[in-house]
Design an enzyme around this catalytic site. Structure first.
Site, PDB file in Angstrom:
ATOM      1  N   ASN A  51      41.282 -12.958 -31.136  1.00  0.00           N
ATOM      2  CA  ASN A  51      40.358 -13.067 -30.019  1.00  0.00           C
ATOM      3  C   ASN A  51      41.134 -13.171 -28.697  1.00  0.00           C
ATOM      4  OD1 ASN A  51      38.675 -14.554 -28.031  1.00  0.00           O
ATOM      5  ND2 ASN A  51      37.148 -14.422 -29.654  1.00  0.00           N
ATOM      6  N   LYS A  88      41.910 -15.783 -36.443  1.00  0.00           N
ATOM      7  CA  LYS A  88      40.781 -15.211 -35.698  1.00  0.00           C
ATOM      8  C   LYS A  88      40.899 -15.561 -34.212  1.00  0.00           C
ATOM      9  CE  LYS A  88      35.807 -14.651 -35.942  1.00  0.00           C
ATOM     10  NZ  LYS A  88      34.536 -15.323 -36.190  1.00  0.00           N
ATOM     11  N   GLY A 104      19.525 -20.209 -33.148  1.00  0.00           N
ATOM     12  CA  GLY A 104      20.037 -19.023 -32.481  1.00  0.00           C
ATOM     13  C   GLY A 104      20.350 -17.940 -33.505  1.00  0.00           C
ATOM     14  N   SER A 105      21.356 -17.113 -33.196  1.00  0.00           N
ATOM     15  CA  SER A 105      21.648 -15.946 -34.032  1.00  0.00           C
ATOM     16  C   SER A 105      22.075 -16.345 -35.438  1.00  0.00           C
ATOM     17  CB  SER A 105      22.750 -15.112 -33.383  1.00  0.00           C
ATOM     18  OG  SER A 105      22.411 -14.822 -32.052  1.00  0.00           O
ATOM     19  N   LEU A 106      23.163 -17.103 -35.549  1.00  0.00           N
ATOM     20  CA  LEU A 106      23.652 -17.434 -36.896  1.00  0.00           C
ATOM     21  C   LEU A 106      22.750 -18.432 -37.604  1.00  0.00           C
ATOM     22  CD1 LEU A 106      27.533 -17.551 -37.095  1.00  0.00           C
ATOM     23  CD2 LEU A 106      25.960 -15.666 -37.450  1.00  0.00           C
ATOM     24  N   GLY A 107      22.213 -19.390 -36.862  1.00  0.00           N
ATOM     25  CA  GLY A 107      21.329 -20.389 -37.464  1.00  0.00           C
ATOM     26  C   GLY A 107      20.126 -19.715 -38.121  1.00  0.00           C
ATOM     27  N   SER A 153      32.823  -9.902 -27.963  1.00  0.00           N
ATOM     28  CA  SER A 153      31.781 -10.929 -27.789  1.00  0.00           C
ATOM     29  C   SER A 153      31.905 -11.596 -26.414  1.00  0.00           C
ATOM     30  CB  SER A 153      31.866 -11.972 -28.902  1.00  0.00           C
ATOM     31  OG  SER A 153      33.174 -12.493 -28.968  1.00  0.00           O
TER      32      SER A 153
HETATM   33  P1  NAP Z   1      23.321 -18.757 -30.157  1.00  0.00           P
HETATM   34  O1  NAP Z   1      22.577 -17.539 -30.568  1.00  0.00           O
HETATM   35  O2  NAP Z   1      23.532 -19.030 -28.694  1.00  0.00           O
HETATM   36  O3  NAP Z   1      22.572 -19.997 -30.821  1.00  0.00           O
HETATM   37  C1  NAP Z   1      22.948 -21.326 -30.596  1.00  0.00           C
HETATM   38  C2  NAP Z   1      21.698 -22.179 -30.787  1.00  0.00           C
HETATM   39  O4  NAP Z   1      22.063 -23.557 -30.766  1.00  0.00           O
HETATM   40  C3  NAP Z   1      20.644 -21.995 -29.695  1.00  0.00           C
HETATM   41  O5  NAP Z   1      19.410 -21.716 -30.313  1.00  0.00           O
HETATM   42  C4  NAP Z   1      20.604 -23.350 -29.004  1.00  0.00           C
HETATM   43  O6  NAP Z   1      19.342 -23.713 -28.570  1.00  0.00           O
HETATM   44  C5  NAP Z   1      21.017 -24.243 -30.143  1.00  0.00           C
HETATM   45  N1  NAP Z   1      21.448 -25.574 -29.712  1.00  0.00           N
HETATM   46  C6  NAP Z   1      22.470 -25.904 -28.886  1.00  0.00           C
HETATM   47  N2  NAP Z   1      22.536 -27.236 -28.739  1.00  0.00           N
HETATM   48  C7  NAP Z   1      21.533 -27.765 -29.472  1.00  0.00           C
HETATM   49  C8  NAP Z   1      21.065 -29.102 -29.715  1.00  0.00           C
HETATM   50  N3  NAP Z   1      21.658 -30.158 -29.160  1.00  0.00           N
HETATM   51  N4  NAP Z   1      19.990 -29.266 -30.522  1.00  0.00           N
HETATM   52  C9  NAP Z   1      19.368 -28.212 -31.075  1.00  0.00           C
HETATM   53  N5  NAP Z   1      19.754 -26.919 -30.891  1.00  0.00           N
HETATM   54  C10 NAP Z   1      20.829 -26.710 -30.094  1.00  0.00           C
HETATM   55  O7  NAP Z   1      24.759 -18.798 -30.841  1.00  0.00           O
HETATM   56  P2  NAP Z   1      25.315 -17.944 -32.089  1.00  0.00           P
HETATM   57  O8  NAP Z   1      25.588 -16.552 -31.644  1.00  0.00           O
HETATM   58  O9  NAP Z   1      24.473 -18.177 -33.276  1.00  0.00           O
HETATM   59  O10 NAP Z   1      26.736 -18.634 -32.262  1.00  0.00           O
HETATM   60  C11 NAP Z   1      26.944 -19.868 -32.937  1.00  0.00           C
HETATM   61  C12 NAP Z   1      28.438 -19.957 -33.245  1.00  0.00           C
HETATM   62  O11 NAP Z   1      28.749 -18.957 -34.215  1.00  0.00           O
HETATM   63  C13 NAP Z   1      29.324 -19.665 -32.039  1.00  0.00           C
HETATM   64  O12 NAP Z   1      30.466 -20.463 -32.045  1.00  0.00           O
HETATM   65  C14 NAP Z   1      29.710 -18.198 -32.233  1.00  0.00           C
HETATM   66  O13 NAP Z   1      30.931 -17.844 -31.621  1.00  0.00           O
HETATM   67  C15 NAP Z   1      29.808 -18.124 -33.745  1.00  0.00           C
HETATM   68  N6  NAP Z   1      29.615 -16.763 -34.301  1.00  0.00           N
HETATM   69  C16 NAP Z   1      28.537 -16.024 -33.921  1.00  0.00           C
HETATM   70  C17 NAP Z   1      28.366 -14.759 -34.484  1.00  0.00           C
HETATM   71  C18 NAP Z   1      27.188 -13.881 -34.101  1.00  0.00           C
HETATM   72  O14 NAP Z   1      27.137 -12.728 -34.548  1.00  0.00           O
HETATM   73  N7  NAP Z   1      26.221 -14.351 -33.356  1.00  0.00           N
HETATM   74  C19 NAP Z   1      29.313 -14.257 -35.388  1.00  0.00           C
HETATM   75  C20 NAP Z   1      30.408 -15.060 -35.748  1.00  0.00           C
HETATM   76  C21 NAP Z   1      30.542 -16.322 -35.189  1.00  0.00           C
HETATM   77  P3  NAP Z   1      18.725 -23.190 -27.172  1.00  0.00           P
HETATM   78  O15 NAP Z   1      18.324 -21.778 -27.418  1.00  0.00           O
HETATM   79  O16 NAP Z   1      17.592 -24.119 -26.983  1.00  0.00           O
HETATM   80  O17 NAP Z   1      19.817 -23.323 -26.155  1.00  0.00           O
END
Ligand code: NAP
Length: 305
Positions: A188, A184, A11-14, A252
């Site tokens: 939030n 944080k 996803g986004s952070l990954g 968010s």
């Molecule tokens: P996201 O974009 O929704 O990405 C999450 C990813 O995890 C999705 O690609 C999802 O796959 C995958 N996933 C979930 N379960 C899985 C499993 N069992 N096996 C393999 N892949 C799996 O989330 P994100 O925005 O990166 O956020 C991740 C965390 O970071 C959250 O807690 C968020 O609050 C925190 N965060 C995010 C940001 C930001 O800017 N985005 C900033 C600070 C903190 P699918 O697409 O197949 O569902």
């Protein structure tokens, strides 16, 4: 030979982490849910990071969680509500040598993960970087920031922080990571649910100062009484500062609801209310807001857990 970074969650952070690590020449592998997602990923040719309008594709190798190879370093980059199941899906590949880096926002998921894999070292992270997906396997780097990492159980920093330096990921080892995560979480709780309930940008809360102040008072009291006094310091002033500095942004949680996505409510406001109850701290306004938010999410047909 460097240890491979297994990144679970494209996803986004990954994607933001995997692409920068790969760009620095470090070994990275993406762990996807199942064969179907893996085939879709392979067909796309790799992960694309869009930075300052420029899109670059990185052919990071992918695999499924079921793959048998051991994992020594796992970046868990899914949402808080998926973390425990995600770790369970790769548990057969982890050992006492494995280190997990947990990127989840809020609190509660870290303990759930640690209980699932008690032998592995769990390092918690708190990030102010911002990214969003604008397509499958494609992420926009939206906001530069910082990532604090820390291990509440062991104060010694891991040697692989050098990899983050090489990859240009701004970071710092933090001896008080729990304080950061609680701070944080408190910010939030004071801002995000109200923006959903009042349907406004962060700046719109300037019209609801009393409500914000009441929540800050309850949150400060809770932090002081649950062993996190440093996270309570000057909380109302910081909440006010964040509201002003991000006046034109949607929170968010607001964005999750607007895009009909599940929120992380249970690991933010829900966690605060659960800890208040456990410590016998009265938090009637936080609890009332949690109930209102649950009703709101139910009415929209969104999960409220
Ligand atoms: P996201 O974009 O929704 O990405 C999450 C990813 O995890 C999705 O690609 C999802 O796959 C995958 N996933 C979930 N379960 C899985 C499993 N069992 N096996 C393999 N892949 C799996 O989330 P994100 O925005 O990166 O956020 C991740 C965390 O970071 C959250 O807690 C968020 O609050 C925190 N965060 C995010 C940001 C930001 O800017 N985005 C900033 C600070 C903190 P699918 O697409 O197949 O569902």
């Amino acid at each position: 030979m460097s240890t491979t970074w297994h990144v679970l969650g494209a996803g986004s952070l990954g994607t933001l982490w995997a692409t920068r690590l790969a760009r620095a020449g470090l070994p990275v592998r993406l762990v996807l849910r199942n064969e179907q997602r893996l085939q879709a990923y392979r067909a796309s040719g790799g992960l694309t990071l869009v930075e300052q309008g420029q899109a670059l594709c990185y052919p990071v190798p992918g695999e499924t969680a079921q793959s048998p190879e051991p994992i020594k370093r796992l970046l868990l980059a899914c949402k808080a509500y998926d973390a425990e199941a995600a770790v369970a899906s790769v548990a057969h590949r982890l050992s006492a040598e494995t280190e997990l880096i947990l990127l989840q926002n809020g609190l509660g998921s870290q303990d759930a993960v640690a209980n699932r894999v008690p032998l592995a070292r769990c390092i918690c992270a708190s990030s102010t970087e911002g990214a969003f997906r604008d397509g499958d396997w494609r992420v926009v780097f939206a906001g530069h920031g910082y990532t604090w990492l820390g291990d509440p159980a062991h104060p010694v920093a891991p040697v692989w922080l050098d990899d983050l330096g090489a990859a240009g990921i701004p970071h710092e080892w933090s001896a008080d990571i729990l304080t950061r995560l609680w701070r944080k979480l408190a910010l939030n709780c004071a801002i995000n649910p109200l923006t959903v309930l009042h349907h406004c940008k962060n700046g719109g809360l300037q019209e609801h100062r009393c409500e914000v102040a009441t929540l800050c008072a309850e949150l400060s009291d809770l932090l002081e009484r649950c062993g996190q006094p440093a996270a309570a310091e000057d909380l109302p002033a910081e909440v006010e500062r964040v509201i002003q500095a991000t006046a034109h942004n949607y929170s968010s949680m607001y964005q999750d609801v607007a895009n009909q996505r599940r929120t992380e409510i249970s690991y933010l406001l829900g966690h605060a209310c659960a800890v208040a109850q456990r410590h016998g701290v009265a938090a009637p306004h936080l609890e009332q807001m949690r109930q209102r938010l649950i009703v709101h999410l139910d009415n929209l047909g969104l999960p409220s857990d």
